[in-house]
Design an enzyme around this catalytic site. Structure first.
Site, PDB file in Angstrom:
ATOM      1  N   SER A  30       0.816  -1.224   0.000  1.00 51.08           N
ATOM      2  CA  SER A  30       0.000   0.000   0.000  1.00 51.08           C
ATOM      3  C   SER A  30       0.850   1.275   0.000  1.00 51.08           C
ATOM      4  O   SER A  30       0.423   2.300  -0.556  1.00 51.08           O
ATOM      5  CB  SER A  30      -0.954  -0.005   1.205  1.00 51.08           C
ATOM      6  N   ASP A  81      10.707   0.361  -2.034  1.00 53.51           N
ATOM      7  CA  ASP A  81       9.718  -0.608  -1.554  1.00 53.51           C
ATOM      8  C   ASP A  81       9.424  -0.361  -0.077  1.00 53.51           C
ATOM      9  O   ASP A  81      10.221   0.277   0.622  1.00 53.51           O
ATOM     10  CB  ASP A  81      10.254  -2.036  -1.768  1.00 53.51           C
ATOM     11  N   ASP A  84       7.285  -4.576   6.253  1.00 50.49           N
ATOM     12  CA  ASP A  84       6.348  -4.850   7.338  1.00 50.49           C
ATOM     13  C   ASP A  84       6.972  -4.530   8.681  1.00 50.49           C
ATOM     14  O   ASP A  84       6.294  -4.082   9.600  1.00 50.49           O
ATOM     15  CB  ASP A  84       5.904  -6.316   7.273  1.00 50.49           C
ATOM     16  N   LYS A  94       9.496  -8.636   5.137  1.00 51.49           N
ATOM     17  CA  LYS A  94       8.660  -8.220   4.012  1.00 51.49           C
ATOM     18  C   LYS A  94       7.827  -9.430   3.558  1.00 51.49           C
ATOM     19  O   LYS A  94       8.115 -10.545   3.925  1.00 51.49           O
ATOM     20  CB  LYS A  94       9.532  -7.733   2.842  1.00 51.49           C
ATOM     21  N   GLY A  96       4.223  -9.231   3.500  1.00 51.83           N
ATOM     22  CA  GLY A  96       2.830  -9.155   3.944  1.00 51.83           C
ATOM     23  C   GLY A  96       1.868  -9.210   2.764  1.00 51.83           C
ATOM     24  O   GLY A  96       0.761  -9.712   2.872  1.00 51.83           O
ATOM     25  N   GLU A 103      10.193  -9.383  -4.879  1.00 54.75           N
ATOM     26  CA  GLU A 103      10.800  -8.216  -4.223  1.00 54.75           C
ATOM     27  C   GLU A 103      12.281  -8.465  -3.960  1.00 54.75           C
ATOM     28  O   GLU A 103      13.122  -7.588  -4.160  1.00 54.75           O
ATOM     29  CB  GLU A 103      10.075  -7.917  -2.908  1.00 54.75           C
TER      30      GLU A 103
HETATM   31  C1  5RP Z   1       4.584  -6.872   0.067  1.00 53.15           C
HETATM   32  C2  5RP Z   1       5.545  -6.190   0.984  1.00 53.15           C
HETATM   33  C3  5RP Z   1       5.230  -4.805   1.391  1.00 53.15           C
HETATM   34  O1  5RP Z   1       6.317  -3.990   1.108  1.00 53.15           O
HETATM   35  C4  5RP Z   1       4.976  -4.808   2.862  1.00 53.15           C
HETATM   36  O2  5RP Z   1       3.953  -5.751   3.140  1.00 53.15           O
HETATM   37  C5  5RP Z   1       4.548  -3.427   3.356  1.00 53.15           C
HETATM   38  O3  5RP Z   1       3.305  -3.148   2.847  1.00 53.15           O
HETATM   39  P1  5RP Z   1       2.504  -1.829   3.146  1.00 53.15           P
HETATM   40  O4  5RP Z   1       3.207  -0.723   2.430  1.00 53.15           O
HETATM   41  O5  5RP Z   1       1.129  -2.117   2.607  1.00 53.15           O
HETATM   42  O6  5RP Z   1       2.464  -1.605   4.637  1.00 53.15           O
HETATM   43  O7  5RP Z   1       6.533  -6.719   1.396  1.00 53.15           O
HETATM   44  O8  5RP Z   1       4.952  -8.209  -0.163  1.00 53.15           O
END
Ligand code: 5RP
Length: 219
Positions: A30, A81, A84, A94, A96, A103
């Site tokens: 997000s 990027d 989490d 990472k 989530g 990634e």
């Molecule tokens: C996706 C990830 C995201 O970078 C991580 O989950 C952070 O997400 P957000 O910006 O929604 O908090 O690793 O696989």
């Protein structure tokens, strides 16, 4: 300020890392969605991108950015990027959003990893956020057994097939004392595609939003 507003704030700050020419690496999640929206809003020129997920690819293409095959790129300068969790050594959890493998590939191709986050992601020890492990489906059972031997409590993520056709086991409340060692151990289990520990290839720059503005830390 809401978490959403904090994400917008940090996403805007990350625009300065977009190269005048050449390829930009774009992550998922997000906060990255806010970053892509900011590119469109401020009409920033992006020559071309590599993307860490099908969703990110669609978003980039929708705003007119050319997304290249990673095999046609090799190496590039900046990968942007979210995370989490991120600790004071810039080790991260990472995945989530289930995009951890792509990634990690995109991050490994970049000279600099720019992590964009809000301050809720900063931790002293990684592990409160469930650590994702992407597995080949036929290895789900044996990988779970091996992870339990490490003291973890793997839970199959419901209704989740990754962009690579694999599954995710989430390790809940698995506090990590030595992120590099644990990344190596879990990655070496047969059937594991990737663990969502980003310790060997960690962030180089951390931009994190607080209600007083965006802070920047460089390792
Ligand atoms: C996706 C990830 C995201 O970078 C991580 O989950 C952070 O997400 P957000 O910006 O929604 O908090 O690793 O696989």
């Amino acid at each position: 300020m809401t978490q959403d507003e904090l994400k917008e704030l940090v996403a805007k700050e990350a625009l300065e890392f977009i190269p005048k020419s050449g390829v930009l690496g774009v992550g998922s999640g997000s906060t990255v969605v806010k970053f892509i929206e900011a590119i469109a809003k401020y009409k920033i020129k992006v020559d071309a991108a590599v993307s860490s997920s099908i969703k990110t690819t669609h978003m980039l293409e929708d705003i007119g950015i050319r997304v290249l095959d990673t095999n046609d790129v090799g190496e590039y300068e900046f990968y942007i990027d979210g995370a989490d969790e991120i600790d004071e050594n810039f080790h991260m959890i990472k995945g989530g959003g289930a995009c951890l493998t792509r990634e990690k590939i995109c991050a490994s191709m970049a000279s600099k990893f720019i992590c964009i986050a809000d301050e809720s992601k900063l931790v002293t020890q990684l592990g409160k956020f469930a650590l994702p492990v992407e597995v080949i489906p036929m290895a789900r059972k044996i990988v779970s057994i091996r992870l339990k031997e490490l003291g973890a409590n793997p839970v199959l993520r419901a209704n989740c097939i990754t962009d690579n056709g694999c599954e995710i086991l989430d390790l809940q409340d698995f506090m990590i004392e030595d992120p590099i060692a644990m990344e190596n151990i879990i990655n070496n289990i047969p059937g594991v595609v990737t663990v969502g520990l980003f310790a060997k290839r960690k962030a180089d720059v951390l931009l994190y939003a607080t209600k007083d503005g965006v802070n920047r830390k460089v390792l």
